[in-house]
Design a protein around this motif. Structure first.
Motif, short mmCIF file in Angstrom:
data_model
loop_
_atom_site.label_atom_id
_atom_site.label_comp_id
_atom_site.label_asym_id
_atom_site.label_seq_id
_atom_site.Cartn_x
_atom_site.Cartn_y
_atom_site.Cartn_z
N LYS A 7 -32.18 10.23 22.21
CA LYS A 7 -32.11 11.54 22.85
C LYS A 7 -33.37 12.28 22.44
O LYS A 7 -33.61 12.52 21.26
CB LYS A 7 -30.86 12.28 22.37
CG LYS A 7 -30.66 13.63 22.99
CD LYS A 7 -30.15 13.51 24.39
CE LYS A 7 -29.73 14.89 24.88
NZ LYS A 7 -30.24 15.20 26.18
N ILE A 8 -34.21 12.61 23.42
CA ILE A 8 -35.46 13.32 23.17
C ILE A 8 -35.31 14.69 23.82
O ILE A 8 -35.30 14.80 25.05
CB ILE A 8 -36.66 12.55 23.77
CG1 ILE A 8 -36.69 11.11 23.26
CG2 ILE A 8 -37.96 13.26 23.45
CD1 ILE A 8 -37.70 10.23 23.96
N ILE A 31 -35.82 3.37 29.66
CA ILE A 31 -35.09 3.13 30.89
C ILE A 31 -34.08 4.25 31.10
O ILE A 31 -33.24 4.52 30.24
CB ILE A 31 -34.35 1.77 30.83
CG1 ILE A 31 -35.36 0.66 30.53
CG2 ILE A 31 -33.59 1.52 32.12
CD1 ILE A 31 -34.75 -0.65 30.12
N SER A 32 -34.20 4.93 32.24
CA SER A 32 -33.28 5.99 32.61
C SER A 32 -32.89 5.77 34.06
O SER A 32 -33.73 5.85 34.95
CB SER A 32 -33.95 7.36 32.43
OG SER A 32 -33.07 8.39 32.81
N ASP A 33 -31.62 5.49 34.27
CA ASP A 33 -31.12 5.12 35.60
C ASP A 33 -31.92 3.93 36.13
O ASP A 33 -31.95 2.89 35.52
CB ASP A 33 -31.16 6.31 36.55
CG ASP A 33 -30.20 7.42 36.12
OD1 ASP A 33 -29.14 7.09 35.58
OD2 ASP A 33 -30.54 8.61 36.31
N PRO A 53 -29.20 10.80 27.44
CA PRO A 53 -29.74 9.76 26.56
C PRO A 53 -30.54 8.73 27.38
O PRO A 53 -30.22 8.46 28.53
CB PRO A 53 -28.50 9.11 25.95
CG PRO A 53 -27.44 10.15 26.07
CD PRO A 53 -27.76 10.92 27.33
N ILE A 54 -31.58 8.20 26.76
CA ILE A 54 -32.48 7.24 27.40
C ILE A 54 -32.42 5.93 26.63
O ILE A 54 -32.42 5.95 25.39
CB ILE A 54 -33.92 7.79 27.42
CG1 ILE A 54 -33.97 9.10 28.20
CG2 ILE A 54 -34.89 6.78 28.01
CD1 ILE A 54 -35.25 9.87 28.03
N PRO A 72 -33.88 9.38 13.72
CA PRO A 72 -33.52 10.77 14.07
C PRO A 72 -33.28 11.00 15.56
O PRO A 72 -32.64 11.98 15.95
CB PRO A 72 -34.74 11.59 13.62
CG PRO A 72 -35.44 10.74 12.62
CD PRO A 72 -35.16 9.32 13.03
N TYR A 73 -33.77 10.11 16.40
CA TYR A 73 -33.61 10.26 17.85
C TYR A 73 -32.46 9.43 18.42
O TYR A 73 -32.15 9.55 19.60
CB TYR A 73 -34.91 9.85 18.58
CG TYR A 73 -36.09 10.67 18.14
CD1 TYR A 73 -36.25 11.98 18.58
CD2 TYR A 73 -37.03 10.15 17.27
CE1 TYR A 73 -37.32 12.75 18.16
CE2 TYR A 73 -38.11 10.90 16.85
CZ TYR A 73 -38.25 12.20 17.30
OH TYR A 73 -39.31 12.96 16.88
N MET A 74 -31.86 8.59 17.62
CA MET A 74 -30.80 7.71 18.10
C MET A 74 -29.62 8.54 18.62
O MET A 74 -29.19 9.49 17.98
CB MET A 74 -30.30 6.77 16.99
CG MET A 74 -31.35 5.85 16.47
SD MET A 74 -31.34 4.30 17.32
CE MET A 74 -32.56 3.42 16.36
N ALA A 75 -29.14 8.13 19.80
CA ALA A 75 -28.02 8.86 20.41
C ALA A 75 -26.70 8.22 20.00
O ALA A 75 -26.60 7.07 19.73
CB ALA A 75 -28.16 8.83 21.93
#
Length: 75
Positions: A7-8, A31-33, A53-54, A72-75
């Motif tokens: 998650k950015i 990858i997003s959608d 989330p990406i 720290p960015y892990m969803a």
């Protein structure tokens, strides 16, 4: 190859994320959608929907170091 979600949320997060992944020699995709962009491209990242989330796809078998840095960015 390893895939995980991140998650950015802000412009600062994007800059820091690109600085982290830029240190690695192997390919890293976001990858997003149906869209796939190079994770080392700031413009590519801003073309994605950052409210969701990406998925990060790391094209390497040795992913421990990058996973630790991106924790720290892990969803």
């Amino acid at each position: 190859m390893k895939t995980f979600s991140v998650k950015i949320g802000s412009i600062g997060d994007v800059k820091n994320f690109v600085n982290i992944v830029g240190k690695y020699d192997f390919d890293i995709d976001l990858i997003s959608d149906r869209y796939v962009v190079d994770a080392k491209s700031i413009m590519g990242i801003f073309s994605l929907d950052l409210t969701k989330p990406i998925n990060v796809q790391v094209h390497s078998d040795d992913t421990e170091a990058i996973e630790a840095e991106l924790a720290p960015y892990m969803a």
